[in-house]
Design a protein around this motif. Structure first.
Motif, PDB file in Angstrom:
ATOM      1  N   LEU A   1      29.782  85.953  25.060  1.00  0.00           N
ATOM      2  CA  LEU A   1      31.196  85.662  25.322  1.00  0.00           C
ATOM      3  C   LEU A   1      31.284  84.731  26.518  1.00  0.00           C
ATOM      4  CD1 LEU A   1      32.659  89.276  25.010  1.00  0.00           C
ATOM      5  CD2 LEU A   1      32.846  87.423  23.346  1.00  0.00           C
ATOM      6  N   THR A   2      32.095  83.708  26.388  1.00  0.00           N
ATOM      7  CA  THR A   2      32.258  82.801  27.529  1.00  0.00           C
ATOM      8  C   THR A   2      33.738  82.659  27.862  1.00  0.00           C
ATOM      9  OG1 THR A   2      32.239  80.935  25.997  1.00  0.00           O
ATOM     10  CG2 THR A   2      30.187  81.417  27.126  1.00  0.00           C
ATOM     11  N   SER A   3      33.989  82.442  29.108  1.00  0.00           N
ATOM     12  CA  SER A   3      35.360  82.182  29.551  1.00  0.00           C
ATOM     13  C   SER A   3      35.294  81.395  30.849  1.00  0.00           C
ATOM     14  CB  SER A   3      36.096  83.510  29.758  1.00  0.00           C
ATOM     15  OG  SER A   3      37.401  83.255  30.187  1.00  0.00           O
ATOM     16  N   GLY A   4      36.065  80.329  30.909  1.00  0.00           N
ATOM     17  CA  GLY A   4      36.100  79.513  32.132  1.00  0.00           C
ATOM     18  C   GLY A   4      34.728  78.982  32.523  1.00  0.00           C
ATOM     19  N   GLY A   5      33.897  78.646  31.528  1.00  0.00           N
ATOM     20  CA  GLY A   5      32.578  78.086  31.826  1.00  0.00           C
ATOM     21  C   GLY A   5      31.560  79.099  32.297  1.00  0.00           C
ATOM     22  N   ARG A   6      31.859  80.392  32.093  1.00  0.00           N
ATOM     23  CA  ARG A   6      30.902  81.447  32.502  1.00  0.00           C
ATOM     24  C   ARG A   6      30.615  82.356  31.331  1.00  0.00           C
ATOM     25  NH1 ARG A   6      33.425  85.272  36.072  1.00  0.00           N
ATOM     26  NH2 ARG A   6      31.478  86.355  35.727  1.00  0.00           N
ATOM     27  N   CYS A   7      29.442  82.976  31.362  1.00  0.00           N
ATOM     28  CA  CYS A   7      29.156  84.023  30.380  1.00  0.00           C
ATOM     29  C   CYS A   7      29.755  85.322  30.922  1.00  0.00           C
ATOM     30  CB  CYS A   7      27.648  84.174  30.204  1.00  0.00           C
ATOM     31  SG  CYS A   7      27.222  85.502  29.067  1.00  0.00           S
ATOM     32  N   VAL A   8      30.544  85.985  30.087  1.00  0.00           N
ATOM     33  CA  VAL A   8      31.205  87.213  30.564  1.00  0.00           C
ATOM     34  C   VAL A   8      30.815  88.422  29.718  1.00  0.00           C
ATOM     35  CG1 VAL A   8      33.163  85.996  31.585  1.00  0.00           C
ATOM     36  CG2 VAL A   8      33.290  86.710  29.183  1.00  0.00           C
ATOM     37  N   GLY A   9      29.744  88.281  28.928  1.00  0.00           N
ATOM     38  CA  GLY A   9      29.296  89.427  28.143  1.00  0.00           C
ATOM     39  C   GLY A   9      28.832  89.012  26.767  1.00  0.00           C
ATOM     40  N   ALA A  10      28.965  89.912  25.808  1.00  0.00           N
ATOM     41  CA  ALA A  10      28.433  89.642  24.469  1.00  0.00           C
ATOM     42  C   ALA A  10      29.216  90.424  23.427  1.00  0.00           C
ATOM     43  CB  ALA A  10      26.965  90.057  24.423  1.00  0.00           C
ATOM     44  N   VAL A  11      29.145  89.948  22.189  1.00  0.00           N
ATOM     45  CA  VAL A  11      29.769  90.659  21.065  1.00  0.00           C
ATOM     46  C   VAL A  11      28.651  91.271  20.245  1.00  0.00           C
ATOM     47  CG1 VAL A  11      31.357  90.461  19.119  1.00  0.00           C
ATOM     48  CG2 VAL A  11      31.230  88.643  20.832  1.00  0.00           C
TER      49      VAL A  11
END
Ligand SMILES: Cc1cc2nc3c(=O)[nH]c(=O)nc-3n(C[C@H](O)[C@H](O)[C@H](O)COP(=O)(O)OP(=O)(O)OC[C@H]3O[C@@H](n4cnc5c(N)ncnc54)[C@H](O)[C@@H]3O)c2cc1C
Length: 550
Positions: free
Chosen positions: A177-187
């Motif tokens: 999962l990415t948001s704002g150019g960062r990895c924020v986790g996974a699905v």
């Protein structure tokens, strides 16, 4: 030039209803040496989840036989280990990374020995084995030739005895999962319930192993489908050195998958490689004969097989002390006996097989990828320590050393960014409308593996590589967008990795280390002493190629 990669940034389509959410400080994906080491270390301070698409022990790590290389004896030194590693790496090792590997390696192995008492000793002293291209005996091993299973079991035990790691088996991570150019986790998809979950974390450690299943003949287990490399690419991280795929000289010549590996340590004990005339063909080709670097041995094997018009050569241990061989290599002895060979009496038919992915998700010296919040360790990573050809038994060491560095870096990074992931929402693509039938998926996977073995295998040329690229594109066209089955996800990932291996192999117009071009047989330092990296740029799906390590 465009080249085939999977079509979608996220493979997962939005499902009916809201997927469940879980929140952690750190997510570790993979239960091999890279993942277990990171999880055990991170759990000392953080709330950690370790996710595996199979059961914990179903890893490449579990299969490792020979052992772990480190300068542990008085006749050895980190400097000597560095020189051997750099020489094998054929001019492309990242020296700073190798220096870290060899300097920090001995302490990491000693720490491992504290939790894994099965390392082989004689009269209290560690027994160290010889392997290809090492200038001194340097390979620590456990249970004879069962190093991987002993080490993995000890690390899993250490992880389970601490209460802070939530172990999630049979959960297939589909995407980061990415948001704002960062990895924020996974699905992830729970393979037992069929439910998707969004796992949020301040940092994610990718430790998903290699991609040997891209080829039809491989020592790698079924889980090695390059998922981590493909998902990191989709998420925008750089992947590099993809053209360097290591083939191991002594896979058992047999119709099986994975191919049973006969450890290089057997040649370290004195076993010979023989051609069909019964000659030791490596003598005179390399000063270390059968113990030359893997790329040198494999290249000569290809020559010998082609001259004889045969698909295999022989490994001969019949002149060695049988009792010693049985004691030192119980797994090899018994596995071969089950297949009708007595290694003490029979020459064993062997052939080079796909064994190890040198390239992967490009990292810096702390395991950080180019995508903030995402780390990579173990075979999925491209730390630069292996250059163009991995030195035997350096990969377990790489997982140990760089996962430890990731844990130390997490204490800085995760502390600085904790908590923000909770407020994020992720937009997923619309659900797929078409359907991929299981038989069609299996057929395309087989065709992909065969074409990679034929055209992007040990020896390559422009014609074959272009043909492969075209065919990979056609295979992709036969597929509907992925639905919700692990077979679809794996196939998309395999195609993505295969596309990058082929594209990089086509670009590198020279022969170096594990990359052999028949049409460009020489090493060309003037043009090619650099790395090929790929990454997606914005919405440009065709990606971009850039050199260096950033
Ligand atoms: C037969 C054999 C013998 C070897 N012998 C040696 C040796 O003696 N010494 C040495 O140094 N190296 C050896 N190697 C290489 C070495 O074993 C591997 O490079 C190393 O173990 C890789 O460890 P890893 O932690 O990166 O990955 P792995 O051990 O392969 O673990 C990968 C993990 O990721 C999980 N995973 C993958 N995709 C997903 C997904 N989508 N979602 C969730 N989980 C996922 C898998 O289920 C698995 O748990 C050998 C390799 C083979 C095949």
């Amino acid at each position: 030039m465009p080249y085939p990669v999977a079509k979608h940034p996220y493979m997962l389509a939005a499902t009916d209803g809201e997927p469940a959410r879980r929140f952690y400080d750190i997510i570790v994906i993979g239960s091999g040496i890279g993942g277990l080491t990171a999880a055990v270390g991170a759990a000392r301070r953080w709330k950690v989840a370790l996710i595996s698409k199979s059961v914990l022990r179903d890893t490449t790590t579990f299969l490792a036989q020979g052992g772990i290389a480190a300068a542990l004896s008085e006749q050895d030194s980190p400097q000597l280990h560095l020189e051997d590693t750099m020489r094998a790496g054929a001019g492309l090792c990242k020296e700073e990374a190798v220096r870290i590997l060899v300097n920090e390696g001995p302490d990491r192995v000693r720490e491992l020995m504290e939790i894994c008492p099965k390392f082989d000793r004689s009269g209290g002293d560690l027994v160290l084995a010889s392997e290809g291209a090492h200038s001194v005996p340097r390979i620590a091993h456990a249970g004879g030739d069962a190093t991987g299973s002993e080490v993995a079991s000890a690390l899993a035990q250490a992880m389970r005895s601490g209460s802070r790691v939530q172990v999630l088996e049979q959960e297939f991570v589909v995407d980061l999962l990415t948001s704002g150019g960062r990895c924020v986790g996974a699905v992830s998809l729970n393979l037992r319930t069929g439910e998707f979950t969004l796992d949020y974390a301040s940092a994610t450690v990718l430790a998903t192993g290699g991609s040997g299943q891209v080829y039809s003949l491989t020592t790698n287990p079924a889980v090695a489908t390059g998922d981590g490399m493909a998902m990191a690419w989709r998420a925008g991280a750089a992947i590099g050195d993809m053209e360097f795929v290591q083939f191991h000289p002594t896979g058992l010549y047999a119709d099986e998958s994975p191919i049973f590996l006969i450890t290089e340590a057997l040649r370290g004990e004195g076993a010979y490689l023989l051609n069909h005339a019964g000659e030791r063909f490596m003598v005179g080709v390399h000063p270390q004969a059968e113990l030359g670097p893997r790329d040198v041995v494999v290249k000569e094997m290809v020559k010998q097989m082609s001259a004889a018009g045969r698909e295999f050569l022989y490994l001969d241990a019949t002149h060695l002390d049988c009792q010693k061989i049985r004691q030192r290599f119980p797994t090899v002895y018994e596995t071969l006996r089950d297949r009708g060979f007595d290694i003490c009496r029979d020459r064993i038919p062997v052939a080079p097989v796909c064994h190890y992915m040198i390239g992967g998700v490009t990292t810096d010296l702390w395991g950080r990828t180019t995508l903030p919040g995402l780390y990579a360790s173990g075979e999925v990573s491209n730390t630069g320590v292996h250059g163009a050809n991995r030195l035997a038994s350096n990969s377990l060491l790489e997982g140990l050393v760089f996962s430890d560095r990731i844990v130390r870096d997490l204490d800085r990074y995760a502390g600085a960014s904790g908590g923000s992931a909770r407020r994020l929402t992720i937009e997923l693509p619309a659900p797929a409308t078409g359907k991929n039938e299981p038989a069609q998926l299996a057929d395309i996977r087989r065709r992909l593996q065969k074409l990679m073995t034929a055209d992007v295998g040990i020896v390559r040329d422009e014609r074959g590589l272009n043909r492969a690229l075209g065919r990979i594109g056609s295979l992709l066209e036969e597929l509907e967008p992925p639905g919700a089955s692990p077979e679809e996800y794996e196939l998309y990932n395999l195609i993505t990795v295969a596309g990058h291996i082929t594209r990089a192999a086509l670009l590198r117009t020279e022969s170096r280390g594990a990359h052999l071009r028949e049409d460009y047989p020489q090493r060309d330092d003037a043009r090619w002493k650099h790395h090929i990296n790929f990454r997606l740029k914005g919405d440009r799906r065709e990606g971009e190629v850039f050199g260096g390590y950033g």
